[in-house]
Design a protein around this motif. Structure first.
Motif, PDB file in Angstrom:
ATOM      1  N   HIS B 229       1.733  -5.463   2.907  1.00 16.20           N
ATOM      2  CA  HIS B 229       2.966  -5.531   1.856  1.00 16.20           C
ATOM      3  C   HIS B 229       2.031  -5.971   0.319  1.00 16.20           C
ATOM      4  CE1 HIS B 229       7.016  -5.826   0.904  1.00 16.20           C
ATOM      5  NE2 HIS B 229       6.891  -6.677   0.049  1.00 16.20           N
ATOM      6  N   ILE B 230       1.108  -6.595   0.644  1.00 13.70           N
ATOM      7  CA  ILE B 230       0.485  -6.722  -0.933  1.00 13.70           C
ATOM      8  C   ILE B 230      -0.076  -5.766  -1.460  1.00 13.70           C
ATOM      9  CG2 ILE B 230      -1.515  -7.965  -1.849  1.00 13.70           C
ATOM     10  CD1 ILE B 230      -1.684 -10.043   0.542  1.00 13.70           C
ATOM     11  N   THR B 231      -0.524  -4.625  -0.855  1.00 14.92           N
ATOM     12  CA  THR B 231      -0.696  -3.447  -1.225  1.00 14.92           C
ATOM     13  C   THR B 231       0.468  -2.771  -1.851  1.00 14.92           C
ATOM     14  OG1 THR B 231      -0.704  -1.748   0.728  1.00 14.92           O
ATOM     15  CG2 THR B 231      -2.615  -3.279   0.566  1.00 14.92           C
ATOM     16  N   TYR B 232       1.464  -2.844  -1.626  1.00 13.24           N
ATOM     17  CA  TYR B 232       2.639  -2.147  -1.822  1.00 13.24           C
ATOM     18  C   TYR B 232       3.345  -2.615  -3.227  1.00 13.24           C
ATOM     19  CZ  TYR B 232       2.827  -0.957   2.954  1.00 13.24           C
ATOM     20  OH  TYR B 232       2.491  -0.548   4.251  1.00 13.24           O
ATOM     21  N   LEU B 233       2.780  -3.997  -3.799  1.00 14.59           N
ATOM     22  CA  LEU B 233       3.119  -4.529  -4.998  1.00 14.59           C
ATOM     23  C   LEU B 233       2.216  -4.360  -5.952  1.00 14.59           C
ATOM     24  CD1 LEU B 233       4.677  -7.613  -3.130  1.00 14.59           C
ATOM     25  CD2 LEU B 233       5.799  -5.468  -3.903  1.00 14.59           C
ATOM     26  N   SER B 234       2.397  -4.711  -7.272  1.00 15.63           N
ATOM     27  CA  SER B 234       1.363  -4.708  -8.248  1.00 15.63           C
ATOM     28  C   SER B 234       1.066  -6.197  -8.644  1.00 15.63           C
ATOM     29  CB  SER B 234       1.903  -4.057  -9.654  1.00 15.63           C
ATOM     30  OG  SER B 234       2.909  -5.027 -10.342  1.00 15.63           O
ATOM     31  N   GLU B 235      -0.106  -6.623  -9.184  1.00 18.35           N
ATOM     32  CA  GLU B 235      -0.327  -7.911  -9.642  1.00 18.35           C
ATOM     33  C   GLU B 235       0.617  -8.435 -10.794  1.00 18.35           C
ATOM     34  OE1 GLU B 235      -3.961  -8.495 -11.568  1.00 18.35           O
ATOM     35  OE2 GLU B 235      -3.973 -10.818 -11.470  1.00 18.35           O
ATOM     36  N   ALA B 236       0.752  -7.680 -11.437  1.00 16.64           N
ATOM     37  CA  ALA B 236       1.808  -7.887 -12.579  1.00 16.64           C
ATOM     38  C   ALA B 236       2.957  -8.182 -12.022  1.00 16.64           C
ATOM     39  CB  ALA B 236       1.789  -6.916 -13.647  1.00 16.64           C
ATOM     40  N   GLY B 237       3.384  -7.402 -11.082  1.00 15.35           N
ATOM     41  CA  GLY B 237       5.086  -7.550 -10.469  1.00 15.35           C
ATOM     42  C   GLY B 237       4.919  -9.155  -9.641  1.00 15.35           C
ATOM     43  N   ALA B 342      -1.063  27.514  -7.865  1.00 15.49           N
ATOM     44  CA  ALA B 342       0.302  27.151  -7.401  1.00 15.49           C
ATOM     45  C   ALA B 342       1.165  26.481  -8.551  1.00 15.49           C
ATOM     46  CB  ALA B 342       0.161  26.115  -6.122  1.00 15.49           C
ATOM     47  N   PRO B 343       2.276  26.733  -8.541  1.00 13.16           N
ATOM     48  CA  PRO B 343       3.289  26.277  -9.794  1.00 13.16           C
ATOM     49  C   PRO B 343       3.186  24.732  -9.531  1.00 13.16           C
ATOM     50  CG  PRO B 343       4.328  27.915  -8.673  1.00 13.16           C
ATOM     51  CD  PRO B 343       3.081  27.826  -7.969  1.00 13.16           C
ATOM     52  N   ALA B 344       2.858  23.920 -10.432  1.00 14.04           N
ATOM     53  CA  ALA B 344       2.772  22.465 -10.333  1.00 14.04           C
ATOM     54  C   ALA B 344       3.273  21.745 -11.585  1.00 14.04           C
ATOM     55  CB  ALA B 344       1.490  21.979  -9.951  1.00 14.04           C
ATOM     56  N   SER B 345       4.216  20.925 -11.336  1.00 12.58           N
ATOM     57  CA  SER B 345       4.600  19.798 -12.117  1.00 12.58           C
ATOM     58  C   SER B 345       3.759  18.511 -11.916  1.00 12.58           C
ATOM     59  CB  SER B 345       6.066  19.822 -12.356  1.00 12.58           C
ATOM     60  OG  SER B 345       6.543  20.777 -12.857  1.00 12.58           O
ATOM     61  N   PHE B 346       3.598  17.785 -12.768  1.00 14.19           N
ATOM     62  CA  PHE B 346       2.997  16.151 -12.610  1.00 14.19           C
ATOM     63  C   PHE B 346       3.517  15.200 -13.518  1.00 14.19           C
ATOM     64  CE2 PHE B 346      -0.461  13.608 -13.840  1.00 14.19           C
ATOM     65  CZ  PHE B 346      -0.350  12.784 -12.910  1.00 14.19           C
ATOM     66  N   VAL B 347       3.998  14.284 -13.247  1.00 18.73           N
ATOM     67  CA  VAL B 347       3.960  13.032 -14.232  1.00 18.73           C
ATOM     68  C   VAL B 347       3.739  11.753 -13.591  1.00 18.73           C
ATOM     69  CG1 VAL B 347       6.730  12.890 -13.497  1.00 18.73           C
ATOM     70  CG2 VAL B 347       5.908  12.257 -15.922  1.00 18.73           C
ATOM     71  N   GLU B 348       3.283  11.123 -14.301  1.00 13.69           N
ATOM     72  CA  GLU B 348       3.008   9.611 -14.145  1.00 13.69           C
ATOM     73  C   GLU B 348       3.999   8.805 -14.751  1.00 13.69           C
ATOM     74  OE1 GLU B 348      -0.103   7.265 -16.112  1.00 13.69           O
ATOM     75  OE2 GLU B 348      -0.800   6.525 -14.363  1.00 13.69           O
ATOM     76  N   LEU B 349       4.925   8.043 -13.916  1.00 15.97           N
ATOM     77  CA  LEU B 349       5.987   7.134 -14.395  1.00 15.97           C
ATOM     78  C   LEU B 349       5.628   5.694 -14.566  1.00 15.97           C
ATOM     79  CD1 LEU B 349       8.863   8.972 -12.479  1.00 15.97           C
ATOM     80  CD2 LEU B 349       8.204   9.396 -14.751  1.00 15.97           C
ATOM     81  N   SER B 350       6.069   5.328 -15.712  1.00  9.55           N
ATOM     82  CA  SER B 350       5.934   3.665 -15.591  1.00  9.55           C
ATOM     83  C   SER B 350       6.917   2.943 -14.753  1.00  9.55           C
ATOM     84  CB  SER B 350       5.789   3.440 -17.246  1.00  9.55           C
ATOM     85  OG  SER B 350       5.344   2.133 -17.354  1.00  9.55           O
ATOM     86  N   SER B 351       6.128   1.953 -14.212  1.00 11.42           N
ATOM     87  CA  SER B 351       7.222   0.897 -13.351  1.00 11.42           C
ATOM     88  C   SER B 351       6.289  -0.396 -13.190  1.00 11.42           C
ATOM     89  CB  SER B 351       7.565   1.432 -11.926  1.00 11.42           C
ATOM     90  OG  SER B 351       7.837   0.536 -11.074  1.00 11.42           O
ATOM     91  N   PRO B 352       6.792  -1.282 -13.084  1.00 14.63           N
ATOM     92  CA  PRO B 352       6.225  -2.628 -12.827  1.00 14.63           C
ATOM     93  C   PRO B 352       5.825  -2.896 -11.181  1.00 14.63           C
ATOM     94  CG  PRO B 352       8.287  -3.166 -13.695  1.00 14.63           C
ATOM     95  CD  PRO B 352       8.263  -1.565 -13.518  1.00 14.63           C
ATOM     96  N   PHE B 353       6.452  -2.022 -10.519  1.00 15.80           N
ATOM     97  CA  PHE B 353       6.700  -2.364  -9.202  1.00 15.80           C
ATOM     98  C   PHE B 353       5.445  -1.783  -8.107  1.00 15.80           C
ATOM     99  CE2 PHE B 353      11.167  -2.407 -10.729  1.00 15.80           C
ATOM    100  CZ  PHE B 353      11.378  -3.766 -10.734  1.00 15.80           C
ATOM    101  N   GLY B 354       4.541  -1.371  -8.723  1.00 16.74           N
ATOM    102  CA  GLY B 354       3.174  -0.980  -7.999  1.00 16.74           C
ATOM    103  C   GLY B 354       3.766   0.474  -7.222  1.00 16.74           C
ATOM    104  N   HIS B 355       3.356   0.349  -5.796  1.00 13.95           N
ATOM    105  CA  HIS B 355       3.481   1.560  -4.882  1.00 13.95           C
ATOM    106  C   HIS B 355       4.681   1.441  -4.435  1.00 13.95           C
ATOM    107  CE1 HIS B 355       2.727   4.333  -1.590  1.00 13.95           C
ATOM    108  NE2 HIS B 355       3.169   3.519  -1.007  1.00 13.95           N
ATOM    109  N   ASP B 356       5.719   0.422  -4.286  1.00 13.30           N
ATOM    110  CA  ASP B 356       7.272   0.322  -3.999  1.00 13.30           C
ATOM    111  C   ASP B 356       8.011   1.047  -4.839  1.00 13.30           C
ATOM    112  OD1 ASP B 356       7.176  -0.586  -1.443  1.00 13.30           O
ATOM    113  OD2 ASP B 356       7.736  -2.725  -1.900  1.00 13.30           O
ATOM    114  N   ALA B 357       7.573   1.298  -6.130  1.00 16.42           N
ATOM    115  CA  ALA B 357       8.354   1.680  -7.099  1.00 16.42           C
ATOM    116  C   ALA B 357       9.290   2.915  -6.495  1.00 16.42           C
ATOM    117  CB  ALA B 357       7.316   2.248  -8.661  1.00 16.42           C
ATOM    118  N   PHE B 358       8.515   3.814  -5.893  1.00 17.02           N
ATOM    119  CA  PHE B 358       9.319   4.953  -5.263  1.00 17.02           C
ATOM    120  C   PHE B 358      10.729   4.646  -4.830  1.00 17.02           C
ATOM    121  CE2 PHE B 358       8.664   5.970  -0.986  1.00 17.02           C
ATOM    122  CZ  PHE B 358       7.728   5.240  -0.575  1.00 17.02           C
TER     123      PHE B 358
END
Lengths: 197, 378
Positions: B229-237, B342-358
């Motif tokens: 669970h620690i790995t799913y969160l961010s330090e800032a979060g 291959a047709p690809a789209s990519f975006v890095e989104l901003s979130s304070p929630f680490g891995h769990d953000a999705f």
């Protein structure tokens, strides 16, 4: 539809044939790609550094990848596109010459558009005001502008000549309208070049 | 059983179960027969069979993607993006979510009964891979009469499956959405999983996995969950949510109670997890993730893995505070997709929630997924 496009983009869009493979480097929110979407047989891709712009472009259904023209073009194979497009982006790259080499490695043709720093209004401002020009065309001040490599049309021509690229088309814009080739370096605000390696 | 002999109502809907004869050949060389599936579907498969979307769940996820969990009573784990007017809309899409092979909510896994012996599999269940999970899903889709997927979508381990789908079945996938994921497990990813597995196996109740007649190794599984669970969160979060605040007390106790809120929170995560998850399943699925390296069968070159994927559209999404599968891993995928054409789209989104953000409220993610899916709905 092209009426709504920024004038340099309208010039580029007007000279792209159907069924072309396009990479728009620094595509912003995808305005040009969106304008080309309805042409038949197009394969449209974009590269853009700003995540909010990328999200908007992807949400419009475009294939856009977040990345940096200075570092990410190397991942595209040789000759994978017919046209690479670099609109209003050249002057923001760290190494414009290398970026252009990459464009012409990835694609057989490259459209490059940029603001002409030698336009007479900028010259007057610098010559008589003694300050870096802040104009409608280049609205940012020297310290907050993303434009880190200002260039003129003549500078661009010199680079193209030195690298042995050939110019297949050139268009000049003043106040958003086409203007004459004569003395473009003095009278054109924008230039659009079509290059071939 | 012949699919067409079953009524539509049997095949589609909430809380479906089916046993297919198989065999399902596995990467290990073993094979599984029969194969049990627990799954849910939402919406209606249209007459062209062109609106199917497969959702792949993460390590400890399940098929209850948009319906109440039978054990916890909680709402579906991804109701933020599924529902009327949302990016995945049962009024437009036929949505399928299958309990992954090796899991413990109805599909074949170590806690299920081995039909050959009548006893629960335990550690005699064959070791599986992410590709095995995907091949099992394909087997169920065949049974459901779904030949092509309009999209396959998943986060974390679900993203590994979504990325593997077009590699294994390029002709069956029109688009793939891969969120907060990776094309290979890193040494750090494997290390954290190994801590979890060792915690389970160090619990005396584990008994080599043969604990189903007695007490489950809950203490070990809870520690595994806490570490993960620690790995799913961010330090800032974590700092924002808990800081160094004390739990229900004015001062430190100079003991080993959960003095800090973060300790109490992690203990709660551990304890509530063991009620809904099987320790052996945790071993098997983490192993499958550790074995995941999409380039491995292609000479180590990821672009070659995507060689047949030129007709699949990809959407790769990462989060800036995710250090479990950082943005660099997504970029690695995108570069390989570009190289493969291959047709690809990519975006890095901003979130304070680490891995769990999705799994959390992410309006930008919804906007991107919605636009990406609509572009393919021609």
């Amino acid at each position: 539809m092209n009426d709504q496009l920024r004038p340099d983009l309208a010039v580029i869009a007007g000279h792209i044939p159907d069924a072309a493979r396009i990479l728009d480097v620094g595509c912003g929110d995808g305005a040009l790609l969106a304008a080309l979407k309805d042409k038949p047989g197009m394969d449209l891709r974009g590269l853009e550094i700003d995540p909010a712009n990328v999200a908007t472009a992807v949400a419009r259904g475009l294939s856009v990848v977040q990345g940096d023209a200075d570092t990410d073009l190397g991942y595209y194979p040789d000759d994978s596109f017919d046209y690479a497009i670099l609109s209003q982006t050249l002057q923001t790259t760290r190494r414009p010459d290398l970026v252009m080499s990459e464009l012409l490695r990835i694609a057989s043709h490259a459209f490059v558009s940029f603001p002409n720093f030698a336009h007479w209004r900028g010259r007057l401002s610098l010559a008589f005001g003694g300050r870096m020009p802040v104009t409608k065309l280049l609205p940012e001040r020297w310290y907050d502008t993303p434009n880190i490599h200002h260039l003129t049309i003549d500078d661009f021509r010199t680079l193209v000549q030195e690298r042995g690229w050939s110019v297949e088309g050139q268009w000049f814009l003043n106040k958003g309208r086409a203007t004459t080739h004569t003395n473009a370096n003095l009278f054109a605000e924008h230039a659009v070049f079509l290059l071939r390696s | 059983m012949d699919a067409h002999a079953q009524s539509h109502d049997d095949l589609f809907g909430l809380d479906r179960h089916v046993r297919l004869a198989g065999p399902l050949p596995l990467d290990s060389g073993a094979s599984l027969t029969p194969v049990d599936f627990a799954y849910e579907t939402y919406g209606t498969l249209n007459s062209e069979r062109s609106n199917a979307i497969l959702i792949c769940h993460a390590l400890t996820g399940d098929q209850y993607v948009a319906s109440q969990h039978p054990i916890t009573g909680k709402p579906g784990w991804w109701e933020r993006i599924i529902g009327s007017g949302k990016p995945l809309d049962p009024e437009r899409h036929f949505i399928i979510c299958i309990n992954v092979l090796g899991s413990c909510l109805g599909s074949s896994g170590p806690s299920a009964v081995d039909p050959a012996t009548g006893d629960k599999w335990g550690m005699r269940f064959p070791v599986i891979t992410v590709a095995d999970m995907v091949r099992a899903q394909a087997m169920l889709l065949d049974h459901l009469g779904v030949e092509r997927l309009n999209a396959v979508i998943g986060g974390s381990m679900g993203g590994m499956q979504a990325l593997s789908w077009p590699v294994l079945f390029p002709e069956r996938v029109e688009s793939a959405i891969v969120i907060a994921s990776t094309a290979r497990h890193s040494a750090q990813n494997i290390a954290f999983h190994e801590v979890g597995r060792q915690a389970i196996m160090a619990d005396p109740r584990w008994q080599g996995g043969a604990y189903y007649d007695g007490e489950a190794p809950s203490a070990g599984l809870a520690v595994a969950r806490m570490a993960a669970h620690i790995t799913y969160l961010s330090e800032a979060g974590l700092t924002e949510k808990f800081g160094r605040r004390l739990q229900g007390r004015e001062a430190k106790t100079f003991g080993f109670d959960a003095d800090f809120q973060i300790e109490s929170y992690l203990r709660h995560q551990g304890i509530s997890f063991v009620e809904r998850f099987d320790a052996n399943s945790y071993l098997y699925i983490t192993r499958a993730m550790d074995y995941f390296d999409l380039a491995e069968n292609h000479g180590g070159t990821l672009a070659k893995a995507f060689g047949k994927c030129r007709d699949t559209r990809f959407c790769i999404i990462s989060f800036d505070t995710d250090w479990l599968y950082p943005t660099e891993e997504s970029r690695h995928i995108v570069h390989a997709l570009n190289a493969a054409g291959a047709p690809a789209s990519f975006v890095e989104l901003s979130s304070p929630f680490g891995h769990d953000a999705f799994l959390l409220e992410a309006p930008e993610m919804n906007r991107v997924i919605d636009g990406f899916l609509k572009a393919g709905a021609l």
